[in-house]
Design a protein around this motif. Structure first.
Motif, PDB file in Angstrom:
ATOM      1  N   VAL A 338       2.831   4.672  -5.620  1.00 54.70           N
ATOM      2  CA  VAL A 338       4.237   4.512  -5.235  1.00 54.70           C
ATOM      3  C   VAL A 338       4.470   3.093  -4.716  1.00 54.70           C
ATOM      4  N   ALA A 339       5.600   2.532  -5.121  1.00 56.83           N
ATOM      5  CA  ALA A 339       6.032   1.221  -4.622  1.00 56.83           C
ATOM      6  C   ALA A 339       7.220   1.405  -3.689  1.00 56.83           C
ATOM      7  N   ALA A 340       7.238   0.669  -2.600  1.00 54.04           N
ATOM      8  CA  ALA A 340       8.362   0.674  -1.652  1.00 54.04           C
ATOM      9  C   ALA A 340       8.768  -0.762  -1.369  1.00 54.04           C
ATOM     10  N   ASN A 341       9.994  -0.935  -0.936  1.00 54.86           N
ATOM     11  CA  ASN A 341      10.540  -2.276  -0.729  1.00 54.86           C
ATOM     12  C   ASN A 341      10.449  -2.703   0.729  1.00 54.86           C
ATOM     13  N   LEU A 369      -3.066   3.099  -3.476  1.00 56.38           N
ATOM     14  CA  LEU A 369      -1.980   3.810  -4.148  1.00 56.38           C
ATOM     15  C   LEU A 369      -0.599   3.305  -3.724  1.00 56.38           C
ATOM     16  N   LEU A 370      -0.546   2.390  -2.754  1.00 56.04           N
ATOM     17  CA  LEU A 370       0.732   1.874  -2.258  1.00 56.04           C
ATOM     18  C   LEU A 370       0.949   0.446  -2.724  1.00 56.04           C
ATOM     19  N   MET A 371       2.155   0.172  -3.203  1.00 59.11           N
ATOM     20  CA  MET A 371       2.559  -1.196  -3.542  1.00 59.11           C
ATOM     21  C   MET A 371       3.828  -1.512  -2.754  1.00 59.11           C
ATOM     22  N   SER A 396      -6.015  -5.197   2.954  1.00 53.81           N
ATOM     23  CA  SER A 396      -6.228  -3.782   3.263  1.00 53.81           C
ATOM     24  C   SER A 396      -6.242  -2.907   2.015  1.00 53.81           C
ATOM     25  N   GLY A 397      -5.986  -3.502   0.841  1.00 52.52           N
ATOM     26  CA  GLY A 397      -6.001  -2.756  -0.408  1.00 52.52           C
ATOM     27  C   GLY A 397      -4.641  -2.478  -0.997  1.00 52.52           C
ATOM     28  N   ILE A 398      -3.579  -2.785  -0.271  1.00 48.70           N
ATOM     29  CA  ILE A 398      -2.216  -2.563  -0.752  1.00 48.70           C
ATOM     30  C   ILE A 398      -1.849  -3.648  -1.767  1.00 48.70           C
ATOM     31  N   GLN A 399      -1.184  -3.256  -2.855  1.00 49.65           N
ATOM     32  CA  GLN A 399      -0.697  -4.230  -3.827  1.00 49.65           C
ATOM     33  C   GLN A 399       0.620  -4.831  -3.352  1.00 49.65           C
TER      34      GLN A 399
END
Length: 511
Positions: A338-341, A369-371, A396-399
């Motif tokens: 999932v991507a969030a702004n 799994l988070l972008m 931390s691994g976030i895209q």
């Protein structure tokens, strides 16, 4: 007059003077101050016998000192109110003085145009060159305004970076706008640096656009806000802007209630891999089910939230909701990417990465799994701080994705320097892709260069098979848009996934 009558008169005059003193503490104007001072002086003369040489003055030791104190207070108050009419930095009139002059013109039924302007680059100048240079710019611009002939000296500083002029109604408002820019936007030499003021201007006229001073000033501010957002930096007030302003004020009043009363909701729009049609993940989008105004999309209220200081509240609420939903899907054995702004306010929050890491750990969600998506404009407010925060998120691994690419001010050099994984092409370039060769060239070049920087490319606004064909030919990696699906309620996502067929979607792409 005998002694008893004179003392009665003294008490009467003294009582009137004291009454005026009490009333003046409720911020009466200069006119009543002058009247109060006159009465106070009359009382002083009567008490000292100054109006009657034959009368006997009270002994000096018994002279009522409270009356002297009242006179001194009234004099100081008068000076203070007069000072409020003059801006201490520039020497021109203040907002209060402007309101007074507008009221006088209205009272005499004199038609006029109200011109309001702001210096767009004052904040940047203060940040990089110091507030002293910024103050010099304000003074220099005030002097340029005073040198103009058409306003008869009616020039005011409203505070901060805003100025106001009152002028006779011009025959051609457009020519007046152009004349102002030509006169005011010439280079200024300040402390060895050449600076060019960047201005936004608005205009409205009396009696066409209002009959009351405060309303005219408020409406000029509405128009100026829109001028700042426009490409030419100029806006003439129109009646429908009041309706828009009333709506925006209602949204601002109700924004905290939206969180408290569960009026906000998050929906999820699917993204696919163009090469084979597989689901790539979802973008989380915020909506507001307003009790009076109906369903509102994010672009209706988020800019207001950023401007009013509510964005931190809404941003944290949304991120917690998204991470909680991701945890729910993972608990069912169906984890989703999932991507969030993030907003410009989020990028200035030095503790944001720590909070996000805490939410992910608390809910047991894999950071990979988070972008998080950021726009070009939001990164340009505080680029160094934004780069540091985005770097922490990536570690931390976030895209991290740059959103709406092509609509802001990013350069290819900035793309190379920023800690990014994904570039999203704005839908404004994609929608006209089949009909605009120039847009096709831009999209092709953007995809090729993004790949050279090692970035994955996602196209927004894919609404037809033709769009998908052209993007596939250009080598775009992922797509989202109405062709694939509209945004889905969280409860509908897994059901939609059960019915989605990658092969069918791949065939729609024409391959």
């Amino acid at each position: 007059m005998n002694r008893t009558d004179r003392r009665s008169s003294h008490r009467l005059v003294r009582g009137v003077a004291n009454a005026f003193g009490i009333g003046l503490r409720r911020r009466l104007g200069l006119g009543l101050l002058k009247l109060a001072l006159t009465i106070a002086r009359m009382a002083d003369r009567l008490l000292s016998g100054g109006d009657n040489p034959q009368s006997t003055a009270l002994p000096s030791g018994r002279h009522p000192t409270h009356l002297r104190t009242l006179q001194a207070w009234l004099q100081a108050r008068k000076a203070g109110l007069q000072a409020m009419d003059v801006d201490p930095l520039t020497g021109i009139g203040t907002r209060q003085a402007a309101l007074g002059e507008i009221g006088r013109l209205i009272e005499h039924s004199e038609n006029f145009v109200l011109l309001r302007m702001s210096i767009n680059n004052l904040k940047t100048i203060n940040q990089h060159l110091g507030n002293g240079v910024g103050d010099q710019l304000l003074v220099a611009l005030a002097q340029r305004l005073l040198q103009l002939q058409f306003h008869r000296g009616q020039v005011y500083r409203l505070g901060g970076d805003e100025f106001l002029m009152l002028a006779a109604c011009p025959a051609n408002p457009t020519e007046l706008h152009e004349h102002l820019r030509q006169a005011l936007c010439q280079p200024l030499e300040l402390e060895g640096t050449s600076l060019i003021p960047s201005l936004s201007l608005s205009a409205l006229s009396y009696p066409e656009h209002g009959q009351e001073a405060r309303r005219l000033l408020r409406r000029s501010g509405i128009a100026l806000s829109l001028a700042r957002q426009g490409h030419d930096g100029y806006r003439v007030y129109q009646e429908e802007l009041d309706l828009r302003d009333d709506r925006e004020r209602q949204l601002l009043r109700d924004m905290v209630l939206a969180v408290r009363d569960d009026q906000l909701r998050v929906v999820y729009q699917p993204k696919i891999h163009i090469a084979d049609g597989r689901i790539a993940g979802f973008e989380a989008l915020l909506q507001w089910q307003h009790p009076q105004l109906g369903l509102l999309q994010a672009d209706t209220f988020l800019p207001l939230a950023v401007a009013s200081g509510h964005m931190a509240l809404l941003g944290d609420w949304m991120l917690e909701q998204v991470i909680g939903q991701m945890a729910g899907w993972a608990a069912k054995g169906r984890p989703q990417h999932v991507a969030a702004n993030l907003s410009a306010v989020d990028l200035e929050d030095a503790q944001l990465s720590r909070r996000i890491a805490g939410w992910l750990a608390e809910r047991g969600v894999d950071p990979r799994l988070l972008m998080l998506e950021v726009t070009e404009q939001s990164m340009m407010r505080e680029p160094a701080l934004a780069a540091r925060l985005l770097g922490e998120l990536r570690e931390s691994g976030i895209q991290v994705a740059i959103d709406d690419f092509g609509t802001g001010y990013s350069s290819l050099t900035q793309l190379r320097r920023l800690p990014l994984d994904v570039l999203k092409i704005d839908k404004s370039f994609v929608l006209d892709l089949p009909n605009q060769p120039d847009d096709a060239l831009i999209v092709d070049a953007t995809i090729a260069l993004a790949h050279r920087f090692g970035l994955l490319v996602i196209a927004e606004g894919v609404e037809s098979r033709r769009h998908l064909d052209l993007l596939a030919a250009a080598g775009c990696d992922q797509a989202q848009g109405f062709l694939i699906s509209t945004a889905l309620d969280a409860d509908a996502v897994l059901g939609w996934l059960d019915t989605y067929s990658p092969s069918a979607r791949y065939n729609v792409a024409g391959s």
